[in-house]
Design an enzyme around this catalytic site. Structure first.
Site, mmCIF file in Angstrom:
data_model
loop_
_atom_site.group_PDB
_atom_site.id
_atom_site.type_symbol
_atom_site.label_atom_id
_atom_site.label_comp_id
_atom_site.label_asym_id
_atom_site.label_seq_id
_atom_site.Cartn_x
_atom_site.Cartn_y
_atom_site.Cartn_z
ATOM 1 C CB SER A 13 -0.873 -0.007 1.251
ATOM 2 O OG SER A 13 -1.433 1.266 1.480
ATOM 3 C CE1 TYR A 18 -4.738 -1.766 4.910
ATOM 4 C CE2 TYR A 18 -3.751 0.255 4.060
ATOM 5 C CZ TYR A 18 -4.324 -0.985 3.839
ATOM 6 O OH TYR A 18 -4.462 -1.450 2.554
HETATM 7 N N1 LIG Z 1 -8.782 -1.060 -2.170
HETATM 8 C C1 LIG Z 1 -7.708 -0.302 -2.119
HETATM 9 O O1 LIG Z 1 -7.758 0.916 -2.394
HETATM 10 C C2 LIG Z 1 -6.381 -0.916 -1.743
HETATM 11 C C3 LIG Z 1 -5.230 -0.110 -1.904
HETATM 12 C C4 LIG Z 1 -3.996 -0.649 -1.559
HETATM 13 C C5 LIG Z 1 -3.902 -1.944 -1.086
HETATM 14 N N2 LIG Z 1 -5.037 -2.689 -0.930
HETATM 15 C C6 LIG Z 1 -4.878 -4.054 -0.412
HETATM 16 O O2 LIG Z 1 -5.449 -4.956 -1.351
HETATM 17 C C7 LIG Z 1 -5.870 -6.138 -0.664
HETATM 18 C C8 LIG Z 1 -7.296 -6.474 -1.070
HETATM 19 O O3 LIG Z 1 -8.146 -5.452 -0.560
HETATM 20 P P1 LIG Z 1 -9.509 -5.059 -1.258
HETATM 21 O O4 LIG Z 1 -9.459 -3.620 -1.532
HETATM 22 O O5 LIG Z 1 -9.816 -6.017 -2.339
HETATM 23 O O6 LIG Z 1 -10.495 -5.229 -0.011
HETATM 24 P P2 LIG Z 1 -11.827 -6.080 0.224
HETATM 25 O O7 LIG Z 1 -12.713 -5.987 -0.950
HETATM 26 O O8 LIG Z 1 -12.309 -5.639 1.562
HETATM 27 O O9 LIG Z 1 -11.279 -7.579 0.325
HETATM 28 C C9 LIG Z 1 -10.544 -8.004 1.436
HETATM 29 C C10 LIG Z 1 -10.423 -9.506 1.372
HETATM 30 O O10 LIG Z 1 -9.592 -9.940 2.454
HETATM 31 C C11 LIG Z 1 -10.243 -11.014 3.098
HETATM 32 N N3 LIG Z 1 -9.885 -11.079 4.503
HETATM 33 C C12 LIG Z 1 -9.870 -10.083 5.417
HETATM 34 N N4 LIG Z 1 -9.499 -10.555 6.609
HETATM 35 C C13 LIG Z 1 -9.273 -11.877 6.437
HETATM 36 C C14 LIG Z 1 -8.838 -12.919 7.311
HETATM 37 N N5 LIG Z 1 -8.564 -12.684 8.597
HETATM 38 N N6 LIG Z 1 -8.717 -14.164 6.808
HETATM 39 C C15 LIG Z 1 -8.995 -14.418 5.503
HETATM 40 N N7 LIG Z 1 -9.385 -13.479 4.632
HETATM 41 C C16 LIG Z 1 -9.522 -12.225 5.111
HETATM 42 C C17 LIG Z 1 -11.728 -10.740 2.921
HETATM 43 O O11 LIG Z 1 -12.391 -11.975 3.070
HETATM 44 P P3 LIG Z 1 -13.789 -12.130 3.880
HETATM 45 O O12 LIG Z 1 -14.598 -10.893 3.598
HETATM 46 O O13 LIG Z 1 -14.357 -13.381 3.290
HETATM 47 O O14 LIG Z 1 -13.402 -12.240 5.303
HETATM 48 C C18 LIG Z 1 -11.772 -10.216 1.500
HETATM 49 O O15 LIG Z 1 -11.815 -11.277 0.586
HETATM 50 C C19 LIG Z 1 -5.714 -5.855 0.832
HETATM 51 O O16 LIG Z 1 -4.521 -6.438 1.298
HETATM 52 C C20 LIG Z 1 -5.615 -4.336 0.875
HETATM 53 O O17 LIG Z 1 -4.917 -3.904 2.006
HETATM 54 C C21 LIG Z 1 -6.278 -2.205 -1.242
#
Ligand SMILES: NC(=O)c1ccc[n+]([C@@H]2O[C@H](COP(=O)([O-])OP(=O)(O)OC[C@H]3O[C@@H](n4cnc5c(N)ncnc54)[C@H](OP(=O)(O)O)[C@@H]3O)[C@@H](O)[C@H]2O)c1
Length: 270
Positions: free
Chosen positions: A151, A164
């Site tokens: 990130s 975070y």
């Molecule tokens: N969106 C952004 O702007 C952004 C920017 C930079 C980096 N990221 C990173 O990209 C990655 C994906 O995020 P996203 O934006 O796609 O968010 P998201 O839509 O909220 O997806 C998060 C995923 O992580 C899973 N998860 C969370 N806690 C978990 C746990 N304890 N065990 C197993 N699975 C878990 C959730 O599964 P369940 O819901 O089934 O628990 C969900 O599938 C993350 O690492 C995030 O930090 C996102």
């Protein structure tokens, strides 16, 4: 020398792919991007219904799918499942996308301490729990590709989400260490650093989200560069350079600028 001439696997040739966080957002999009006839995708998440939706989409595209309802914080359970998956169909690519967001609300100076610890346990320890068994097996075969989700907040501590940022800084450092250690053993490590992507993670967060992009566009950028074996996938570039600049400026200037930005992250029970 090209990867093909060195006999290295590229993401495009992957036949067995593991993705955590596949029940939502970027992980779900990446799962769909790999799903094709002749490819087995192993998907991890906690929400059964949303993980089944991803599985159905991947199956409709012709992939063989295995789902694991696991919490990435459960090291022993996760390792046993990943080793069993690898026994059935040796993993070519593993992407640790599971992540937990969070930060402070208006009216509060600091974030909730329990949530802060859940963020570190999920994002940093959860990534390590995922990669340990994968690396063990890829080392035995001398090939494979691993990717982690970092990130921009890892590049410079932010007042509204210290935990975070700390978790992602840990992910960056861990993956850089693995990348250097594993390169000579045929294992490619990629750090993915997306800007703002429109997913559930930041849907309810009130803040400026410059250059916010839809999930499918972010996934296309990530896949294209994973296929080329990139070590770092940081985008949009202009935001990345801005974040790097924030590290170079005197700390009091950057602190002052950052505290002027209003951010509200809704409470969550996690
Ligand atoms: N969106 C952004 O702007 C952004 C920017 C930079 C980096 N990221 C990173 O990209 C990655 C994906 O995020 P996203 O934006 O796609 O968010 P998201 O839509 O909220 O997806 C998060 C995923 O992580 C899973 N998860 C969370 N806690 C978990 C746990 N304890 N065990 C197993 N699975 C878990 C959730 O599964 P369940 O819901 O089934 O628990 C969900 O599938 C993350 O690492 C995030 O930090 C996102």
């Amino acid at each position: 020398m090209s990867d093909r001439r060195q006999g290295r696997l590229t993401s495009r040739q992957a036949r067995s792919v593991l993705i955590t966080g596949a029940s939502s957002g970027i992980g779900r999009g990446l799962a769909a991007s790999y799903a094709a006839p002749g490819v087995r995708v192993a998907l991890i998440g906690r929400n059964a219904e949303r993980l089944a939706d991803t599985a159905a989409q991947c199956e409709a595209q012709g992939a063989t799918v295995t789902c694991g309802l696991h919490d990435v914080r459960d090291r022993a359970e996760l390792a046993a499942w990943i080793r069993a998956i690898d026994d059935e169909c040796p993993l070519d690519v593993a992407i640790a996308s599971a992540g937990l967001g969070g930060g402070r609300n208006f009216g509060r100076l600091l974030e909730d301490p329990d949530r802060a610890r859940a963020i570190i346990a999920t994002n940093l320890a959860g990534t390590m729990n995922t990669l340990d068994p994968v690396v063990e097996r890829m080392l035995m075969r001398g090939r494979g590709q691993i990717a982690v989700l970092g990130s921009f907040s890892a590049l410079r501590g932010l007042p509204y989400c210290p935990a975070y940022g700390a978790s992602k800084a840990g992910v960056h450092a861990y993956a850089e260490g693995l990348r250097a250690a594993l390169a000579a053993h045929g294992i490619r490590v990629t750090i993915i650093v997306p800007g703002f992507v429109a997913t559930a993670m930041n849907r309810d967060t009130t803040s400026p989200k410059p250059l916010l992009m839809p999930v499918d566009r972010a996934v296309r950028v990530i896949r294209r560069r994973l296929d080329r074996g990139a070590r770092l996938i940081a985008f949009p570039r202009v935001l990345y350079w801005g974040a790097l600049l924030g590290r170079l400026l005197p700390a009091p200037w950057t602190d002052r600028m950052l505290t002027c930005i209003e951010v509200d992250v809704p409470d969550s029970a996690e």
